[in-house]
Scaffold this motif. Sequence first.
Motif, PDB file in Angstrom:
ATOM      1  N   LEU A   2      25.934  53.654  22.299  1.00 28.67           N
ATOM      2  CA  LEU A   2      25.249  54.754  22.976  1.00 28.67           C
ATOM      3  C   LEU A   2      25.477  56.061  22.225  1.00 28.67           C
ATOM      4  O   LEU A   2      24.538  56.833  21.990  1.00 28.67           O
ATOM      5  N   LEU A   3      26.719  56.295  21.823  1.00 28.74           N
ATOM      6  CA  LEU A   3      27.016  57.517  21.065  1.00 28.74           C
ATOM      7  C   LEU A   3      26.362  57.497  19.680  1.00 28.74           C
ATOM      8  O   LEU A   3      25.945  58.540  19.172  1.00 28.74           O
ATOM      9  N   VAL A   4      26.265  56.304  19.086  1.00 32.58           N
ATOM     10  CA  VAL A   4      25.538  56.201  17.812  1.00 32.58           C
ATOM     11  C   VAL A   4      24.072  56.574  18.024  1.00 32.58           C
ATOM     12  O   VAL A   4      23.483  57.313  17.226  1.00 32.58           O
ATOM     13  N   GLY A   5      23.479  56.089  19.114  1.00 35.47           N
ATOM     14  CA  GLY A   5      22.084  56.414  19.397  1.00 35.47           C
ATOM     15  C   GLY A   5      21.866  57.876  19.751  1.00 35.47           C
ATOM     16  O   GLY A   5      20.798  58.433  19.501  1.00 35.47           O
ATOM     17  N   LEU A   6      22.886  58.520  20.338  1.00 37.12           N
ATOM     18  CA  LEU A   6      22.749  59.934  20.708  1.00 37.12           C
ATOM     19  C   LEU A   6      23.063  60.890  19.565  1.00 37.12           C
ATOM     20  O   LEU A   6      22.486  61.974  19.491  1.00 37.12           O
TER      21      LEU A   6
END
Length: 196
Positions: free
Chosen positions: A80-84
């Motif tokens: 999720l943090l990679v995507g954000l």
Amino acid sequence: MEDTDYQPNSTAQYCFPGNSESCRRVVRTGPGNLLLYVFLSCVSVCTVVLNLLVIISISHFKQLHTPTNLLVLSLSVADLLVGLVVMPVKTMQLFDSCWYFGKLVCSISEIVIGILVLASLYNLVFIAIDRTQFSALAMEQERPREQEQKRPRKQEQERPRKQEQERPRKQEQERPRKQEQEWPREQEQEWPREQE
């Protein structure tokens, strides 16, 4: 003479137009690049939405609170943090070669990107180790079952022999029982006669 090189589908400018010493700005245009940006943006949005779905599912349902699913939850948070963070920044750098946020944010963003990507990779490694250990335990538990399945075959062959040996014993044991059952009946019949 101007300091411009020919590059297909790009126009050369400076990142900061008032400063001729700044980096050259290369903005990639064209239908192929536009399609690539739309695709990468959709991948980033799907990554965020689907990982949020996994996080909410595992957090909400008590049945999913297992050690393996906690590893999956950790992987979902990292992704999720990679995507954000990672995907939008890298897509922006692919679209425009200039960095407008300063040197400090540039160095911090590279460190954060590295940590997030490593966290995602380490989670995948931990999940692989967990699955390997689980499959090894499952195989160890199957071995006794296979041996138990082989044993009944041997026992089935031995059963007729044992049954033949046990039949005379059972018959001998049943005879005294029959005699014991008949004895009280005989006494009952004799008892009233004695009273008369």
